[in-house]
Design an enzyme around this catalytic site. Structure first.
Site, PDB file in Angstrom:
ATOM      1  N   TRP A  14       0.808  -1.226   0.000  1.00 43.82           N
ATOM      2  CA  TRP A  14       0.000   0.000   0.000  1.00 43.82           C
ATOM      3  C   TRP A  14       0.839   1.273   0.000  1.00 43.82           C
ATOM      4  CZ3 TRP A  14      -4.307  -1.144   4.209  1.00 43.82           C
ATOM      5  CH2 TRP A  14      -5.128  -2.180   3.734  1.00 43.82           C
ATOM      6  N   HIS A 103      12.970  -2.079  -1.402  1.00 49.52           N
ATOM      7  CA  HIS A 103      12.096  -1.539  -2.447  1.00 49.52           C
ATOM      8  C   HIS A 103      12.820  -0.381  -3.132  1.00 49.52           C
ATOM      9  CE1 HIS A 103       8.770   0.484  -4.411  1.00 49.52           C
ATOM     10  NE2 HIS A 103       8.123  -0.661  -4.336  1.00 49.52           N
ATOM     11  N   GLU A 105      11.898   2.435  -4.031  1.00 48.71           N
ATOM     12  CA  GLU A 105      11.642   3.760  -3.438  1.00 48.71           C
ATOM     13  C   GLU A 105      12.510   3.950  -2.195  1.00 48.71           C
ATOM     14  OE1 GLU A 105       7.369   3.402  -3.257  1.00 48.71           O
ATOM     15  OE2 GLU A 105       7.324   3.448  -5.447  1.00 48.71           O
ATOM     16  N   GLY A 242       1.372  -2.520  -6.227  1.00 52.65           N
ATOM     17  CA  GLY A 242       1.281  -1.253  -5.517  1.00 52.65           C
ATOM     18  C   GLY A 242      -0.097  -0.640  -5.720  1.00 52.65           C
ATOM     19  N   GLY A 243      -0.186   0.319  -6.653  1.00 55.19           N
ATOM     20  CA  GLY A 243      -1.412   1.094  -6.878  1.00 55.19           C
ATOM     21  C   GLY A 243      -2.687   0.260  -6.928  1.00 55.19           C
TER      22      GLY A 243
HETATM   23  P1  PGA Z   1       2.837  -0.369  -8.808  1.00 53.46           P
HETATM   24  O1  PGA Z   1       3.919  -0.544  -7.627  1.00 53.46           O
HETATM   25  O2  PGA Z   1       2.033  -1.672  -8.858  1.00 53.46           O
HETATM   26  O3  PGA Z   1       1.999   0.792  -8.403  1.00 53.46           O
HETATM   27  O4  PGA Z   1       3.595  -0.160 -10.064  1.00 53.46           O
HETATM   28  C1  PGA Z   1       4.585  -1.759  -7.425  1.00 53.46           C
HETATM   29  C2  PGA Z   1       5.524  -1.634  -6.256  1.00 53.46           C
HETATM   30  O5  PGA Z   1       6.126  -0.559  -6.089  1.00 53.46           O
HETATM   31  O6  PGA Z   1       5.708  -2.590  -5.488  1.00 53.46           O
END
Ligand code: PGA
Length: 262
Positions: A14, A103, A105, A242-243
């Site tokens: 999330w 991750h 990020e 993710g999204g």
């Molecule tokens: P996303 O993100 O499905 O929004 O592309 C995946 C993730 O960062 O794990």
């Protein structure tokens, strides 16, 4: 390598979305949409923000839901003067079972290096949780033909101190950075090629047994409309979403991909 013996793992990351009220609603909706047969066919982990974990855990325990609780990150130390950080030890006390580590990020925005990622892996395993190790290449790596070098390098550093037993029970998620949150996905063939290379590397670094058992996920703009093709690949054992995991109906359709397979 055939994935018949590896139970698919669908994980919802999330990120910094959903407060704890929204988390409860989202999990309740998802629980309503998924059946016993779905949970028999796939493992589903949910990775809410830290502040939601206690509420999510209480709900999962009280209603005996089959979701597996996950976290998005942890610090490598057990405790100490690390203002704002959360240790693997604390997560384990909340019945967290899977922890995302490395991750892109976290690597890009918070400066996590391969070495720090490796220490976090050790800490997560010390507290008997399963790491989901993320690896991935940037668009410029990809355009320079460095995809395999980058990813296999990340895998080698992370797995340097891992026993065969630790490797076989962990998860690696291949997430091309250019595909995260952009709506672009690697083609299923492309993802299969990279993920199969990761499996071969695991066989080299660790053992054939670990390579056969380890679950490998794809992540990056996974949706209900593309998961079928992704999951049809022999080396892809699951997805990190993710999204699309923020919307219970969409995430339920992702978890039920097998019902739409021909
Ligand atoms: P996303 O993100 O499905 O929004 O592309 C995946 C993730 O960062 O794990």
């Amino acid at each position: 390598m055939s994935n018949e013996t590896r139970k698919p793992l669908i994980s919802g990351n999330w990120k910094m979305n959903h407060n704890h009220f929204e988390a409860i609603q989202c999990i309740q909706k998802l629980a309503y949409l998924l059946t016993k047969d779905d949970f028999a066919a796939v493992d589903v982990t949910i990775h809410p923000p830290f502040t939601d974990l206690r509420s999510a855990q209480t709900l999962i325990d009280a209603d005996e839901l089959r979701f597996i609780l996950g976290a998005q990150h942890c610090h490598e130390a057990d405790s100490g003067a690390f203002t704002g950080e959360i240790s693997a030890q604390f997560l384990a006390k909340l019945n967290v079972r899977y922890v995302i580590v490395g991750h892109s990020e976290r690597r890009e925005l918070f400066g996590e290096t391969d070495e720090v990622v490796q220490q976090k892996l050790v800490s997560i395993q010390k507290h008997k949780m399963t790491p989901i190790l993320c690896v991935g290449e940037t668009l410029s790596d990809r355009e320079a033909g460095l995809t395999h070098d980058k990813i296999l390098g990340q895998v080698r550093t992370a797995l340097a101190k891992q026993s065969v037993e630790q490797v076989r029970s962990m998860v690696i998620a291949y997430e091309p950075i250019w595909a995260i949150g952009t709506g672009k996905t690697a083609t299923a063939d492309d993802a299969q090629r990279v993920i199969s290379a990761i499996r071969q590397e695991v066989a080299k670094i660790s053992s054939k047994m670990a390579a056969e058992a380890i679950r490998l996920q794809y992540g990056g703009s996974v949706k209900a409309s593309n998961i079928g093709e992704i999951m049809s690949q022999p080396d892809i054992d699951g997805v990190l979403v993710g999204g699309a995991s923020l919307d219970s109906a969409e995430f339920a359709r992702i978890c039920q991909y097998r019902l739409r397979a021909s």
